[in-house]
Design a protein around this motif. Structure first.
Motif, mmCIF file in Angstrom:
data_model
loop_
_atom_site.group_PDB
_atom_site.id
_atom_site.type_symbol
_atom_site.label_atom_id
_atom_site.label_comp_id
_atom_site.label_asym_id
_atom_site.label_seq_id
_atom_site.Cartn_x
_atom_site.Cartn_y
_atom_site.Cartn_z
ATOM 1 N N ARG A 119 122.998 39.961 65.716
ATOM 2 C CA ARG A 119 123.139 38.519 65.861
ATOM 3 C C ARG A 119 124.184 38.254 66.943
ATOM 4 N N VAL A 120 123.794 37.488 67.958
ATOM 5 C CA VAL A 120 124.683 37.237 69.101
ATOM 6 C C VAL A 120 124.634 35.758 69.454
ATOM 7 N N PRO A 121 125.688 35.233 70.118
ATOM 8 C CA PRO A 121 125.644 33.845 70.576
ATOM 9 C C PRO A 121 124.795 33.702 71.831
ATOM 10 N N LEU A 122 124.171 32.557 71.996
ATOM 11 C CA LEU A 122 123.378 32.266 73.181
ATOM 12 C C LEU A 122 124.302 31.915 74.344
ATOM 13 N N ILE A 123 124.125 32.592 75.462
ATOM 14 C CA ILE A 123 124.879 32.309 76.688
ATOM 15 C C ILE A 123 123.871 32.046 77.794
ATOM 16 N N HIS A 124 123.952 30.869 78.418
ATOM 17 C CA HIS A 124 122.946 30.468 79.393
ATOM 18 C C HIS A 124 123.102 31.159 80.743
ATOM 19 N N ASP A 125 124.329 31.306 81.224
ATOM 20 C CA ASP A 125 124.551 31.821 82.569
ATOM 21 C C ASP A 125 125.344 33.119 82.534
ATOM 22 N N GLY A 126 124.917 34.072 83.371
ATOM 23 C CA GLY A 126 125.634 35.335 83.477
ATOM 24 C C GLY A 126 125.281 36.302 82.364
ATOM 25 N N ALA A 127 125.886 37.479 82.446
ATOM 26 C CA ALA A 127 125.638 38.515 81.448
ATOM 27 C C ALA A 127 126.223 38.117 80.100
ATOM 28 N N ASN A 128 125.550 38.534 79.032
ATOM 29 C CA ASN A 128 126.024 38.264 77.679
ATOM 30 C C ASN A 128 126.793 39.489 77.189
ATOM 31 N N PRO A 129 128.129 39.397 77.078
ATOM 32 C CA PRO A 129 128.913 40.582 76.689
ATOM 33 C C PRO A 129 128.598 41.081 75.285
ATOM 34 N N HIS A 130 128.143 40.210 74.417
ATOM 35 C CA HIS A 130 127.805 40.604 73.048
ATOM 36 C C HIS A 130 126.559 41.490 73.040
ATOM 37 N N ILE A 131 125.601 41.155 73.903
ATOM 38 C CA ILE A 131 124.413 41.991 74.042
ATOM 39 C C ILE A 131 124.790 43.317 74.689
ATOM 40 N N GLN A 132 125.632 43.266 75.701
ATOM 41 C CA GLN A 132 126.073 44.491 76.363
ATOM 42 C C GLN A 132 126.768 45.422 75.372
ATOM 43 N N GLN A 133 127.595 44.834 74.505
ATOM 44 C CA GLN A 133 128.299 45.638 73.507
ATOM 45 C C GLN A 133 127.319 46.252 72.508
ATOM 46 N N HIS A 134 126.317 45.476 72.119
ATOM 47 C CA HIS A 134 125.311 45.978 71.181
ATOM 48 C C HIS A 134 124.571 47.173 71.780
ATOM 49 N N ILE A 135 124.161 47.059 73.032
ATOM 50 C CA ILE A 135 123.431 48.152 73.689
ATOM 51 C C ILE A 135 124.317 49.381 73.835
ATOM 52 N N ALA A 136 125.582 49.150 74.208
ATOM 53 C CA ALA A 136 126.508 50.270 74.398
ATOM 54 C C ALA A 136 126.799 51.006 73.093
ATOM 55 N N SER A 137 126.640 50.316 71.962
ATOM 56 C CA SER A 137 126.951 50.936 70.665
ATOM 57 C C SER A 137 125.801 51.773 70.113
ATOM 58 N N MET A 138 124.660 51.777 70.781
ATOM 59 C CA MET A 138 123.518 52.521 70.278
ATOM 60 C C MET A 138 123.752 54.022 70.415
ATOM 61 N N PRO A 139 123.224 54.819 69.494
ATOM 62 C CA PRO A 139 123.464 56.268 69.521
ATOM 63 C C PRO A 139 122.919 56.920 70.798
#
Length: 294
Positions: free
Chosen positions: A143-163
């Protein structure tokens, strides 16, 4: 669609002091509340709920200044207490209702909107329609907040945390279109409000009969039509421009409307540092009604 949205704006204006039934209006216009809210947000630049609040507080300021009882004003504009009304009033005007009553301001007025469509035809949109049977999306969600412009750091963090090795495992599961690793947004608020939460999945599409591994999340996607927007350029700017152009250019010019469901981004090609990319944005659609009920 512009006619529908202006009818919505008129409907808001006639219901500033009573309940606003967007679903009933959408049905009368031959469309859906989901599509109406999404298109309003995209074209007006703010969620419908925020526009309604701003208009109500703009008009309510007159009642406040005229020394109508504060609780009476609150109830008139749909609030159960003067405290709840004052929170909404302060959020719009930046000061309390009591301050405005005493000093006459400052006030931040929200004018009534009127939308007009300007057709320039300078930009060619690379689109296609795809009929897809039911399929599944499998991957890892957050679950992440919606960000309209630019990269979403919450999504980036989620992807980086994957095994380690998870991307390759997911790629191996992909067996239908849209192919490859996908960026999937689901449960998005129809108002498309900045900061509102959505479900983000980093995953792949698989045929409906495919069983997902137990440790992965799954989203069932029903059969239907999709519009696919292809964009090439700086990432994620070119992709975000595709989202905007879908509302300003494509939907007003075509007999389709959004239906509920996830939006999917497939990365077709990209630079090694991901500074540029070719993407496909998949959006679920359905035929718009051709005849409106007066």
């Amino acid at each position: 669609m512009i006619t529908e949205l202006n009818a919505l704006i008129d409907h808001v204006e006639s219901h500033l002091t009573d309940d606003l039934d967007v679903s009933e209006l959408a049905s009368a216009l031959g469309t859906t509340e989901y599509h109406l809210r999404r298109m309003f947000s995209s074209l007006a630049g703010l969620p419908l709920s925020e526009y309604v609040r701003r208009r109500r507080m703009t008009v309510a300021a007159t009642d406040v200044i005229e020394h109508t009882g504060m609780l009476d004003v609150a109830v008139r504009y749909g609030y159960s207490s003067s405290e709840a009304f004052n929170r909404a009033f302060r959020a719009v005007h930046g000061v309390s209702a009591a301050h405005v009553r005493q000093h006459g301001g400052p006030l931040r007025a929200q004018p009534q909107l009127r939308l007009r469509l300007t057709i320039e035809g300078n930009t060619t949109m690379h689109t296609r329609l795809a009929e897809r049977p039911a399929f599944r999306l499998v991957g890892r969600t957050a679950r992440v907040p919606l960000i309209h412009d630019g990269a979403n750091p919450h999504i980036q963090q989620h992807i980086a945390s994957m095994p380690d090795g998870e991307h390759e495992r997911l790629k191996a599961l992909s067996n239908c279109e849209p192919g490859g690793l996908l960026q999937i947004s689901a449960d998005v608020s129809p108002d498309f409000e900045e900061g509102s939460e959505l479900t983000y999945m980093h995953g792949v599409a698989v045929e409906n009969a495919t069983d997902a591994p137990d440790d992965l999340d799954m989203i069932e996607v029903p059969a239907g039509t999709w519009v696919v927007f292809r964009a090439t350029g700086p990432y994620p700017a070119a992709l975000q421009e595709s989202y905007a152009a879908s509302a300003t250019d494509w939907f007003p010019s075509n007999p389709w409307r959004l239906r509920e469901g996830p939006s999917i981004v497939a990365v077709v090609d990209r630079a090694e540092d991901f500074s540029t990319a070719t993407t496909e944005l998949w959006m679920p659609i359905e035929r718009a009604a051709s005849d409106y009920v007066e």
